[in-house]
Design an enzyme around this catalytic site. Sequence first.
Site, PDB file in Angstrom:
ATOM      1  N   TYR A   1      -5.590  -4.985   2.649  1.00 46.32           N
ATOM      2  CA  TYR A   1      -5.250  -3.560   2.543  1.00 46.32           C
ATOM      3  C   TYR A   1      -4.948  -2.980   3.913  1.00 46.32           C
ATOM      4  CZ  TYR A   1      -9.876  -2.163   4.247  1.00 46.32           C
ATOM      5  OH  TYR A   1     -11.004  -1.969   5.015  1.00 46.32           O
ATOM      6  N   CYS A   2      -4.258  -1.823   3.873  1.00 50.88           N
ATOM      7  CA  CYS A   2      -3.947  -1.054   5.081  1.00 50.88           C
ATOM      8  C   CYS A   2      -4.072   0.416   4.708  1.00 50.88           C
ATOM      9  CB  CYS A   2      -2.553  -1.403   5.616  1.00 50.88           C
ATOM     10  SG  CYS A   2      -1.212  -0.931   4.505  1.00 50.88           S
ATOM     11  N   ARG A   3      -3.341   1.266   5.384  1.00 49.56           N
ATOM     12  CA  ARG A   3      -3.409   2.700   5.123  1.00 49.56           C
ATOM     13  C   ARG A   3      -2.729   3.055   3.800  1.00 49.56           C
ATOM     14  NH1 ARG A   3      -0.044   6.932   6.376  1.00 49.56           N
ATOM     15  NH2 ARG A   3      -1.030   8.954   6.532  1.00 49.56           N
TER      16      ARG A   3
END
Length: 105
Positions: A65-67
Amino acid sequence: MENLSQEKWVSQIEEDKDAVIIDVRTEDEVAEGIIENAIHIDIHGGQDFIDKLEALDKSKNFYVYCRSGNRSGQACSIMVQLGFVRAYNLEGGILEWEGNLVDLD
């Protein structure tokens, strides 16, 4: 690589003894909180990012995941190119995350 909704992502992790969670955000973003048990590997780390990925056990299942889900999608694509079989991207990233966040130790 597969894009998963938060619900599917979380349910798979809960049932997966080989789950490894990877946060590919920047240091500043991670300072705001990280999903519990996640490993931080900044996608902007260049060769360091690749080296850290290569050190992982490719037989595990990786939940990335990221932003917003964009960089983690890119990270999953890179992982597949490096020989990882199972990489799952969190759609919507941390912006749509409804679970708890913890401080990175």
